[in-house]
Design an enzyme around this catalytic site. Structure first.
Site, mmCIF file in Angstrom:
data_model
loop_
_atom_site.group_PDB
_atom_site.id
_atom_site.type_symbol
_atom_site.label_atom_id
_atom_site.label_comp_id
_atom_site.label_asym_id
_atom_site.label_seq_id
_atom_site.Cartn_x
_atom_site.Cartn_y
_atom_site.Cartn_z
ATOM 1 N N SER A 135 0.857 -1.169 0.000
ATOM 2 C CA SER A 135 0.000 0.000 0.000
ATOM 3 C C SER A 135 0.902 1.230 0.000
ATOM 4 O O SER A 135 1.709 1.411 0.906
ATOM 5 C CB SER A 135 -0.882 -0.034 1.253
ATOM 6 O OG SER A 135 -1.654 1.138 1.359
ATOM 7 N N LYS A 161 -1.173 -0.950 -4.350
ATOM 8 C CA LYS A 161 -2.354 -0.154 -4.007
ATOM 9 C C LYS A 161 -1.896 1.282 -3.813
ATOM 10 O O LYS A 161 -0.939 1.535 -3.071
ATOM 11 C CB LYS A 161 -2.978 -0.725 -2.734
ATOM 12 C CG LYS A 161 -3.942 0.176 -1.995
ATOM 13 C CD LYS A 161 -4.717 -0.608 -0.941
ATOM 14 C CE LYS A 161 -4.794 0.116 0.388
ATOM 15 N NZ LYS A 161 -5.528 -0.653 1.406
ATOM 16 N N LEU A 162 -2.575 2.203 -4.472
ATOM 17 C CA LEU A 162 -2.260 3.626 -4.306
ATOM 18 C C LEU A 162 -3.327 4.265 -3.444
ATOM 19 O O LEU A 162 -4.522 4.115 -3.694
ATOM 20 C CB LEU A 162 -2.243 4.336 -5.666
ATOM 21 C CG LEU A 162 -1.318 3.796 -6.752
ATOM 22 C CD1 LEU A 162 -1.415 4.682 -7.993
ATOM 23 C CD2 LEU A 162 0.130 3.729 -6.254
ATOM 24 N N LYS A 163 -2.905 5.026 -2.457
ATOM 25 C CA LYS A 163 -3.841 5.836 -1.690
ATOM 26 C C LYS A 163 -4.231 7.024 -2.564
ATOM 27 O O LYS A 163 -3.357 7.641 -3.197
ATOM 28 C CB LYS A 163 -3.168 6.323 -0.398
ATOM 29 C CG LYS A 163 -2.922 5.202 0.602
ATOM 30 C CD LYS A 163 -4.229 4.682 1.156
ATOM 31 C CE LYS A 163 -4.015 3.744 2.324
ATOM 32 N NZ LYS A 163 -5.271 3.257 2.905
ATOM 33 N N ASP A 189 -7.224 3.166 -2.950
ATOM 34 C CA ASP A 189 -7.944 3.226 -1.674
ATOM 35 C C ASP A 189 -8.155 4.686 -1.302
ATOM 36 O O ASP A 189 -7.198 5.435 -1.123
ATOM 37 C CB ASP A 189 -7.117 2.518 -0.582
ATOM 38 C CG ASP A 189 -7.851 2.431 0.756
ATOM 39 O OD1 ASP A 189 -8.992 2.918 0.857
ATOM 40 O OD2 ASP A 189 -7.265 1.864 1.708
ATOM 41 N N ASN A 191 -10.151 5.725 1.405
ATOM 42 C CA ASN A 191 -10.436 5.935 2.834
ATOM 43 C C ASN A 191 -11.540 6.980 3.051
ATOM 44 O O ASN A 191 -11.369 7.923 3.824
ATOM 45 C CB ASN A 191 -9.169 6.324 3.611
ATOM 46 C CG ASN A 191 -8.188 5.171 3.737
ATOM 47 O OD1 ASN A 191 -7.134 5.186 3.090
ATOM 48 N ND2 ASN A 191 -8.517 4.170 4.525
ATOM 49 N N GLU A 214 -11.221 0.982 -3.293
ATOM 50 C CA GLU A 214 -11.539 0.658 -1.903
ATOM 51 C C GLU A 214 -12.125 1.878 -1.193
ATOM 52 O O GLU A 214 -11.568 2.972 -1.270
ATOM 53 C CB GLU A 214 -10.234 0.212 -1.228
ATOM 54 C CG GLU A 214 -10.341 -0.238 0.211
ATOM 55 C CD GLU A 214 -8.984 -0.698 0.749
ATOM 56 O OE1 GLU A 214 -8.050 -0.946 -0.044
ATOM 57 O OE2 GLU A 214 -8.846 -0.796 1.988
ATOM 58 N N ASP A 239 -13.881 -1.436 3.068
ATOM 59 C CA ASP A 239 -12.977 -1.616 4.206
ATOM 60 C C ASP A 239 -13.725 -1.068 5.425
ATOM 61 O O ASP A 239 -14.455 -1.806 6.106
ATOM 62 C CB ASP A 239 -11.660 -0.873 3.910
ATOM 63 C CG ASP A 239 -10.686 -0.799 5.082
ATOM 64 O OD1 ASP A 239 -11.008 -1.310 6.174
ATOM 65 O OD2 ASP A 239 -9.590 -0.207 4.931
ATOM 66 N N LYS A 263 -10.220 -6.867 7.626
ATOM 67 C CA LYS A 263 -9.225 -6.559 8.660
ATOM 68 C C LYS A 263 -9.787 -7.177 9.924
ATOM 69 O O LYS A 263 -10.855 -6.745 10.401
ATOM 70 C CB LYS A 263 -9.062 -5.052 8.840
ATOM 71 C CG LYS A 263 -8.298 -4.388 7.720
ATOM 72 C CD LYS A 263 -8.172 -2.897 7.967
ATOM 73 C CE LYS A 263 -7.499 -2.233 6.773
ATOM 74 N NZ LYS A 263 -7.634 -0.771 6.834
ATOM 75 N N GLY A 291 -4.461 -4.294 6.162
ATOM 76 C CA GLY A 291 -3.453 -4.104 7.202
ATOM 77 C C GLY A 291 -3.609 -2.740 7.839
ATOM 78 O O GLY A 291 -4.363 -1.892 7.348
HETATM 79 O O1 OSB Z 1 -7.210 1.772 4.673
HETATM 80 O O2 OSB Z 1 -6.176 0.001 4.308
HETATM 81 C C1 OSB Z 1 -6.236 1.075 4.886
HETATM 82 C C2 OSB Z 1 -3.034 1.687 6.892
HETATM 83 C C3 OSB Z 1 -3.553 2.273 8.027
HETATM 84 C C4 OSB Z 1 -4.898 2.506 8.107
HETATM 85 C C5 OSB Z 1 -5.739 2.134 7.048
HETATM 86 C C6 OSB Z 1 -5.237 1.518 5.922
HETATM 87 C C7 OSB Z 1 -3.850 1.326 5.817
HETATM 88 C C8 OSB Z 1 -3.184 0.778 4.640
HETATM 89 C C9 OSB Z 1 -1.830 0.124 4.818
HETATM 90 O O3 OSB Z 1 -3.618 0.889 3.509
HETATM 91 C C10 OSB Z 1 -1.918 -1.353 5.009
HETATM 92 C C11 OSB Z 1 -0.628 -1.962 5.524
HETATM 93 O O4 OSB Z 1 0.372 -1.955 4.793
HETATM 94 O O5 OSB Z 1 -0.611 -2.444 6.675
HETATM 95 MG MG MG Z 2 -8.459 0.735 3.306
#
Ligand code: OSB
Ligand code: MG
Length: 375
Positions: A135, A161-163, A189, A191, A214, A239, A263, A291
């Site tokens: 990620s 995966k790109l935020k 993702d 969020n 995501e 998520d 998760k 994660g």
């Molecule tokens: O949204 O998946 C998420 C990390 C912290 C909080 C939320 C997320 C994430 C990640 C990283 O995307 C996942 C990892 O490498 O543990």
């Molecule tokens: Mg996520």
């Protein structure tokens, strides 16, 4: 088993690189481990959330109070301590899935150690290793992003995966596609950073052949995610929105999610995570393991879960070096095929190493039993 003592160990471990998402920037993994001591064995777990409630409503200081004042008294009153009894014992306490997950996982670790069984065997793992994705956070520039992705691909990660967030979406995705090609499994993702009013904008991601998008919309908006899915071709993955197996079933029935990010902490622990897996798998919906930038204590049990048969997409569980220069456990290292090994020794298969644990510890307190806070 009988509960003797529960200790909370607050840690702060620097990340090798700041991790920026649409909800904030992390530079340190700042959380706590739970250490459960019973008459038969000891267990460890990691609380998955952060000091601030930005990813979800739970946070470090709040979880300590919930554990000490509401969850532990109920669990300590059980006539027989066993992990499957914890869910029902804690059910009257609303929400707080991540705090509940921490307690259940530490008890499960102790219980499985007492039996001499690995978590992978207990959960029904069918694989010895799991493919690792990575990620990648929001960067200062596209050039920085391309450098990071190039380095991760050279290290062997099998999907990226790109935020994303408004203002950092089409341009970075196009740049990664152009540089690394259409064959790279690529996903994004958000969020929760968009609203349904952004549907036409998000539809422009369709041309990039993403594995999934995501959590584009609000956490409590299954209906909106279903409406969005009607307007875009990219599969929607949830998520934050999924807190248990029942709302996973609802989301699938509504077509609000065509892929599930599990998760374990977010759904209250590994027992519920397995039920989420079972529901999605029964509907033919692919599952992958998310994660929370965990230390090895949190990563090890995620690898056991990710070895279940429905986990048909690579997850976010990366090697230790992607997060930390030094971890509190033995490091997890990618093999030549970009996979991580599933721990096979009893319980979660790892425990914190005394020396790094001591150096990364900020405070330790007894939440139950022991000298302070016993009740
Ligand atoms: O949204 O998946 C998420 C990390 C912290 C909080 C939320 C997320 C994430 C990640 C990283 O995307 C996942 C990892 O490498 O543990
Ligand atoms: Mg996520």
């Amino acid at each position: 088993m009988k509960l003797a003592r529960v200790e909370i160990v607050h840690l702060a471990i620097p990340l090798v690189t700041p991790f920026r998402t649409s909800f904030g920037t992390m530079t340190t993994k700042d959380t706590f481990l739970l250490h459960v001591v019973t008459d038969e064995a000891e267990g460890w777990s990691e609380f998955a959330a952060d000091p601030e409630p930005l990813y979800c409503s739970e946070f470090v200081a709040g979880a300590e109070i919930v554990l000490r004042d509401f969850l532990l008294p109920r669990v300590a009153a059980l006539p027989r301590l066993t992990a499957p009894a914890l869910g029902p014992a804690m059910a009257k306490v609303k929400g707080h899935e991540l705090a509940k997950a921490a307690l259940e996982t530490a008890v499960l670790d102790a219980e499985l150690r007492a039996y001499g069984m690995s978590l992978a065997t207990y959960l029904g793992a069918v694989r010895d290793r799991v493919p690792a994705g990575v990620s990648v956070g929001i960067k200062e520039s596209v050039a920085d992003l391309l450098d990071d992705v190039e380095r991760y691909l050279a290290e062997g990660y099998v999907r990226v995966k790109l935020k994303i967030e408004p203002g950092w979406d089409l341009v970075p995705v196009r740049a990664v596609r152009e540089r690394f090609g259409d064959a790279l499994p690529l996903q994004v993702d958000a969020n929760t950073a968009y609203t349904l009013a952004d549907a036409e904008h998000l539809r422009r991601l369709d041309e990039f052949g993403l594995v999934l998008i995501e959590e584009p919309l609000e956490e409590d908006n299954l209906y909106g995610h279903a409406r969005l899915q009607q307007r875009i071709a990219t599969p929607v993955c949830l998520d934050e929105s999924l807190h248990n197996a029942r709302d996973t079933a609802s989301a699938i029935a509504l077509d609000a999610c065509r892929v599930v990010n599990v998760k374990p902490a977010r759904v209250g622990g590994y027992l519920e995570a397995r039920r989420v897996h079972d529901v999605a798998h029964a509907h033919g919906v692919p599952v992958w393991c998310g994660g929370m930038l965990e230390t090895g204590v949190g990563r090890a049990p995620n690898l056991a879960l990710a070895a279940l048969p429905g986990f048909t997409l690579p997850g976010d569980t990366s090697a230790s070096a992607r997060y930390f220069a030094e971890d509190v456990t033995e490091p997890f290292v990618l093999d030549a095929d970009g996979c991580l090994p599933v721990p096979r020794t009893p319980g979660i298969g790892v425990a914190p190493l005394p020396d790094p644990l001591r150096r990364f510890t900020r405070t330790r307190r007894d939440l139950y039993g022991g000298r302070e806070g016993g009740r």
